[in-house]
Structures are given as structure tokens and as C-alpha cells.
Design an enzyme around this catalytic site. Structure first.
Site, PDB file in Angstrom:
ATOM      1  N   LYS A   1       0.820  -1.279   0.002  1.00  0.00           N
ATOM      2  CA  LYS A   1      -0.242   0.038   0.191  1.00  0.00           C
ATOM      3  C   LYS A   1       0.836   1.142  -0.003  1.00  0.00           C
ATOM      4  O   LYS A   1       0.463   2.287  -0.440  1.00  0.00           O
ATOM      5  CB  LYS A   1      -0.900   0.100   1.214  1.00  0.00           C
TER       6      LYS A   1
ATOM      7  N   GLU B   1      -2.008   6.776   8.222  1.00  0.00           N
ATOM      8  CA  GLU B   1      -2.518   7.897   7.414  1.00  0.00           C
ATOM      9  C   GLU B   1      -3.637   8.613   8.303  1.00  0.00           C
ATOM     10  O   GLU B   1      -4.062   7.973   8.957  1.00  0.00           O
ATOM     11  CB  GLU B   1      -2.822   7.477   6.154  1.00  0.00           C
TER      12      GLU B   1
ATOM     13  N   HIS C   1     -13.495  -2.880  10.048  1.00  0.00           N
ATOM     14  CA  HIS C   1     -12.832  -2.438   8.604  1.00  0.00           C
ATOM     15  C   HIS C   1     -13.310  -3.427   7.595  1.00  0.00           C
ATOM     16  O   HIS C   1     -12.620  -3.576   6.767  1.00  0.00           O
ATOM     17  CB  HIS C   1     -11.281  -2.127   8.689  1.00  0.00           C
TER      18      HIS C   1
ATOM     19  N   ARG D   1      -7.830  -8.157  -8.099  1.00  0.00           N
ATOM     20  CA  ARG D   1      -8.854  -9.539  -7.986  1.00  0.00           C
ATOM     21  C   ARG D   1     -10.377  -8.926  -8.052  1.00  0.00           C
ATOM     22  O   ARG D   1     -10.709  -8.091  -8.236  1.00  0.00           O
ATOM     23  CB  ARG D   1      -8.555 -10.106  -6.704  1.00  0.00           C
TER      24      ARG D   1
END
Length: 629
Positions: free
Chosen positions: A116, A191, A226, A285
Site C-alpha cells: 500500500k 494515514e 474495517h 482481483r
């Protein structure tokens, strides 16, 4: 030309890919662990290869065994599904090296999105809006709250929201440990966290000839831990801000072009209520929620994946989005108890066929602790979002699901919630509104009474003499049932004049599988199903409480028992340690979730029964905390 497809996955997604493969005239190959030997998808495949063991690390994550299975069974292509090895560039490369067709994106594209941290740098360079990455050392009070994220993997693993600077080091350590366990990579980053963000994603399809489609957007803002719970297409937020859609699609196409993407993929964004959005990640995917895109476009995304892998061209433009589709994920879990996964036999599973049900289970399936707790995806489609939500809620409420507990009551509550109906949903939905009222104690009490009367009807003799009948008034019949941590004691008498019980309740009729009561003058029907150690009355699962308890089944005071089968990942104390109430003692992993077992009170660890890496069954004693001397 592809002729035979091995699905390197299990459960619902394996069945989904098999369905399209059969329609295309392709043969199918399954791989299965020992725990999945009797799973429906195994019998549906034309051939199946056993991967000895149960844990993903010794079965579905063993790429070498999966490729060997494909070669042995004569498959010439591999579809990875989602999860497991689906975004593993090394596995994709090995599939290609083995001479098999990889039904997925190029290896380099998977690699570039695998981190990421690196993915955000690539996207920023391509002109895609991103949230700035923060190293842990850079985080200040002004940056709070922040989200600690695993660089590798997804599905909510290795993610922590941090609101206090003092908590950051501990949460980074915990997130890193979880990421290392789940993905083999403990790298994490931070972040800025948007507590009321909207999760918007764009479905991408790209062929080998340069055509890139942005096939509509989906909104997946309602999440727990999440992980997505409800998904829909199109997004209510984007529909409210029409100027946002072309910008989203342009950003998604730029993301795909930047890495020379081929195949099906999803570019995920976090958006605010004003329509600003930021790149989160790209899933290289098929997504779990792909059915809502299929329902609103008429496409078969698996068929297109296979066609692209075979070298076929896409038309110049994708079809338009028409109508609205909502998907809910039906999990075996207890939302009111910290989303605790549920395991065991699924005695009966029946959902109204008027909606689409993508399921990995059927009557008699066993929900094991080794894999994700999702039982099925239930998808409704129609021209109007509100009508679709209402219909889907009704289907869930009427579904027959006996055995393990599920979140179906929560899903129906969400779909009827005024905020959802208004389209005012974000990732803080559960923080704001909770998880709904659940089944009320009153409903559970009536269910217990119905269970007792059904049991009585089953014990009646051939001349229909009620159980416990006497010529003269006697003591009432007594039965007890447990629902979660609550025990309901039922007392009633069946007399010549009918049912005698507390409350304004009349017995209309009773059989072993159906009881009809008039409660305060309103007739209610209770369908009853009895299994070994379990009675199901509508949505209520009741455990009969025996009149006499076996002393050997009792545990010592202060015992901490495993709430589910799972693997001990960490032990944070030793025998003799002084602990405080609520202090974490043992960490247990089951069904892709980590659960913390805490001290029930201040005291001293008198016994420690487990160690890291140990498998435990539900009810196993993990530790005993006693009073300080």
C-alpha cells in the site's frame, strides 16, 4: 483456449466461478482442506484434489500444492477467487511458469499494488488523489486520529484507529503482529483517519489490447472492524453529487493505466460528504461485492475475466448502470458480543429464491473456525433503492437459518434504518447507531414458551393426554432454556380449560413443530425445529437447560474459557502475575478475527493452560484468575 479451470479457493467464491465455468462449457477442479471435505463446492466440481490439513497456511495458502493439484487434475487455467493467494504475485508467476493460464492481472500489476505504501506513491504520480502517508515518527497531536494500516493484505487485518498519541506505539505493535500473522509481512504505516468517510470503489475491467472499462461504482460504507457488511450499486453519495462520477471513473482508469492493468480489479477510494475522494488501495482481483455490479449492468464478471485471460477484446464502452442492487454479507457471528464468530452445525439454511443468494453452505454444513465466517451473500435488485432495501430486509427476516447464530437481524435492522434509507451512511455507522436492538427479551420469552409447549406436544400419548396431566390441580410444568447468557424459566399447566400461564396468553394449537398462541388477543404462529441440544423458534436459538448438571462439566471460579474454537496467537501473562480487571491476557484468532480475552477482575494468574500456537476448542479453560493473597 481455456478448457478446464481450477479455483484456488473454497466456499462461496468457488461455487460462483464453477457456475460460470459450467455455463461456458468448461470443466472445473476444486481443491479442499480436510475441514472442507464435505463442503458443497467440492461435490459440484468435476474433479477435486485434497490438500491435507485445515489451517490456511498448510492448505489454501500452499501455492505449490495448488499448482500440483491443477496439473494432476488436467486443468489448464487457475482462477484465484478472492483472499488466500488471489493477490500473491509469486503465486501468479508460479502458475504461469507451470504452463497454466492465470485468470488474473499481470504479475507486475499485482506486485505494484501489493504494498500500500508503494501503491500510493504510484497513484500520486499518476494524478490520482491520495491521503498523505505518515511514518509513525511523524505523527503528532495535530494529525489525530490516524489509521494504522498493514502495507500488505486487506480485509481489515492489521488496522487500528488511534486517537491518543500515547496509544500509538502499542497499536503499531499490535497491528504489525496481526499483519505478520495474516500476510507474512509486518510492515505498517499511518494515514489521516476520516471518521465519517464514505467507502466508494470503482469496478475496473481491462483487456490485453488497451481497452479499460470503469464499470460503475459501488458504495461499501457500512463496515465492522474495517470489513464490509452492506454493499450497493450505484453509490447514494455519488448519485447525490453527479459531478463526482466522471472524476471517480477517470481516476480509476488512470490507476489501471499506470500499472498496465489487465483483467478485473477494483480501485477503492475514501470520500467525504462534499465529494472529495482519496485513493485507498487497488484490489487486483474479483471483489466479494461484485454481484451488485453484475445485477445493475447485466454483466457476468467471471465470464469476462475468463474471456480476457483467453485474449478476447472488450467492446469500446461498458454497458450503463440501470436500477439499484444491494448486497448483504450473512455472517455466522454475534454482533452484540463484539462480532464474535459462531461455529457448529448449520442444520437448516433456506433463503427466499426471489433474490440472488451466493452461498458456500447448505443444510447440514459445518461452520469451522479455520476460515472466514461468511455464510452467504444475499443480493436484491430493482428499479428503486428504497423498495430494494425493504424487500431484502423482509427476505432476511423470513429466512430459515437453524444452528449457528448469524447477523441477519442486524442486516434487516440496517436496511430499515432511517439513515440507511436516506443514504446517509459512512464508515462510522455502527459507532453512531450501535448494532440495533436485536431480539427482545419478550420475544425470547415467548419463544421459550413455544419451545416448551412443542416439547410437551411431542411427549403426548396416543390419546392426546397433555404431558404432566393430572385429575387434580398440581404443580406447573417447568422447563428452562438458555439464549446467550440469559436463562428463561417456563412454568405452565395444561388443564381442561386450556393453557394456564402468566400473562394474557391462550393456546390455540400445538404440535412438535408448530405452536399457535393468542397473546393479548393477537394470534401468533411459532415454527419450532428441534435438534440435538438446540431448539429453534423463528430467529431465536434456545439451548435446553438440563435439570441436573454434571459436576464434571463445571469450571472453577475465575476461569477464562475460549468463547470459540481458535488458535492462541499470544499470551501476555505468566502464572503468578498480578492483573487488573479488563487487562488483556490471551489473544485468540478465529475466522480471520483476533479476539482478546481479558481478566474478569483484579487478581493473580493462578493457572495458565495454553501457549502461543495452540489450538483450543470452545469452552476450553485458557487461564484462571484468583484473588490476591
Amino acid at each position: 483456449m481455456i478448457s478446464s479451470v481450477l479455483v484456488a479457493n473454497r466456499g462461496e467464491i468457488a461455487r460462483r466461478v464453477f457456475r460460470t465455468a459450467r455455463a461456458l462449457g468448461l470443466s472445473t477442479v476444486a481443491v479442499y482442506s480436510t475441514a472442507d471435505a464435505d463442503a458443497p463446492y467440492v461435490d459440484e466440481a468435476d474433479a477435486a484434489v485434497h490438500l491435507p490439513g485445515n489451517a490456511p497456511g498448510e492448505t489454501y495458502l500452499r501455492g505449490d500444492l495448488v499448482i500440483e493439484a491443477a496439473l494432476r487434475a488436467g486443468a489448464d487455467a487457475v482462477h484465484p477467487g478472492y483472499g488466500f493467494l488471489s493477490e500473491n504475485a509469486g503465486f501468479a508467476a508460479s502458475v504461469i511458469e507451470a504452463g497454466l493460464t492465470w485468470i488474473g492481472p499481470p504479475v507486475d500489476a499485482i506486485s505494484s499494488m501489493g504494498s500500500k505504501i508503494e501503491a500510493k506513491k504510484l497513484m500520486a504520480a499518476a494524478g490520482v488523489p491520495v491521503l498523505a502517508e505518515l511514518t509513525p515518527a511523524e505523527v503528532s497531536e495535530a494529525d489525530l486520529p490516524v489509521l494504522v494500516k498493514a502495507s500488505a493484505g486487506g480485509g481489515g487485518r492489521g488496522m487500528r484507529v488511534v486517537s491518543r498519541l500515547a496509544d500509538l506505539p502499542g497499536e503499531i505493535e499490535a497491528a504489525s503482529a496481526e499483519a505478520l500473522s495474516a500476510f507474512g509481512d509486518g510492515t505498517v504505516f499511518c494515514e489521516r483517519y476520516l471518521p465519517a468517510g464514505r467507502h466508494i470503489e470503482v469496478q475496473i475491467l481491462a483487456d490485453q489490447h488497451g481497452t479499460i472499462w470503469a464499470v460503475g461504482e459501488r458504495e461499501c460504507s457500512i463496515q465492522r472492524r474495517h470489513q464490509k457488511v452492506v454493499e450497493e450499486a450505484p453509490s447514494p453519495l455519488v448519485s447525490r453529487i453527479p459531478s463526482m462520477r466522471p472524476l471517480l471513473f477517470d481516476a480509476a482508469r488512470k490507476a489501471a493505466a499506470a500499472i498496465n492493468y489487465v483483467g478485473a480489479g477494483t480501485v477503492e477510494f475514501l470520500a467525504d460528504e462534499d465529494g472529495s475522494f482519496y485513493f485507498l488501495e487497488m484490489n487486483t482481483r474479483l471483489q466479494v461485492e461484485h454481484p451488485v455490479t453484475e445485477e445493475t449492468t447485466g454483466l457476468d464478471l467471471v465470464e469476462l475475466q475468463i474471456a480476457i485471460a483467453d485474449g478476447q477484446r472488450l467492446p469500446a464502452e461498458p454497458p450503463p448502470t440501470v436500477g439499484h442492487a444491494i448486497e448483504v454479507r450473512l455472517y455466522a457471528e454475534d454482533p452484540a458480543n463484539d462480532w464474535q464468530p459462531q461455529t457448529g452445525a448449520l442444520h437448516k439454511f433456506c433463503v427466499d429464491p426471489s433474490v440472488r443468494v451466493d452461498s458456500g453452505v447448505e443444510d447440514g454444513s459445518v461452520v469451522s473456525p479455520f476460515y472466514d465466517s461468511m455464510l452467504a451473500k444475499v443480493i436484491a435488485y430493482g428499479p428503486d433503492r428504497t423498495a430494494v432495501a425493504r424487500r431484502l430486509a423482509g427476505v432476511l427476516e423470513r429466512a430459515t437459518i437453524h444452528g449457528v447464530g448469524t447477523n441477519r437481524g442486524l442486516l434487516a435492522w440496517i436496511l430499515r434504518h432511517p439513515a440507511f434509507v436516506a443514504g446517509d451512511t459512512d464508515t462510522g455507522f455502527f459507532d453512531r447507531y450501535g448494532v440495533g436492538p436485536g431480539v427482545t427479551p419478550e420475544v425470547e420469552r415467548f419463544a421459550a414458551l413455544a419451545a416448551a409447549l412443542a416439547d410437551s406436544a411431542g411427549r403426548s400419548g396416543p390419546v392426546r393426554v397433555p404431558s404432566g396431566w393430572r385429575n387434580l390441580p398440581s404443580q406447573p410444568q417447568r422447563k428452562s432454556y438458555r439464549v446467550g447468557d440469559t436463562t428463561y424459566d417456563v412454568e405452565y399447566r395444561l388443564t381442561r380449560d386450556g393453557l394456564v400461564v402468566d400473562g394474557n396468553i391462550q393456546l390455540i394449537s400445538s404440535t412438535p413443530d408448530r405452536v399457535v398462541l393468542a397473546i393479548d388477543g393477537v394470534r401468533r404462529v411459532f415454527d419450532v425445529a428441534t435438534y440435538d441440544g438446540l431448539v429453534c423458534v423463528g430467529p431465536v436459538n434456545l439451548t435446553p437447560v438440563p435439570r441436573f448438571v454434571d459436576p464434571s462439566e463445571q469450571v472453577a471460579a475465575g476461569s477464562l474459557v475460549a468463547p470459540m474454537p481458535g488458535t492462541v496467537t499470544r499470551v501476555g501473562v505468566a502464572v503468578g502475575d498480578v492483573v487488573k480487571q479488563g487487562q488483556p491476557l490471551v489473544w485468540l484468532e478465529a475466522m480471520k478475527m483476533e479476539h482478546t480475552i481479558v481478566a474478569p477482575a483484579d487478581g493473580v494468574v493462578g493457572e495458565l493452560k495454553v501457549e502461543a500456537g495452540q489450538q483450543v476448542e470452545v469452552g476450553a479453560v485458557l487461564a484462571v484468575v484468583g484473588e490476591e493473597a
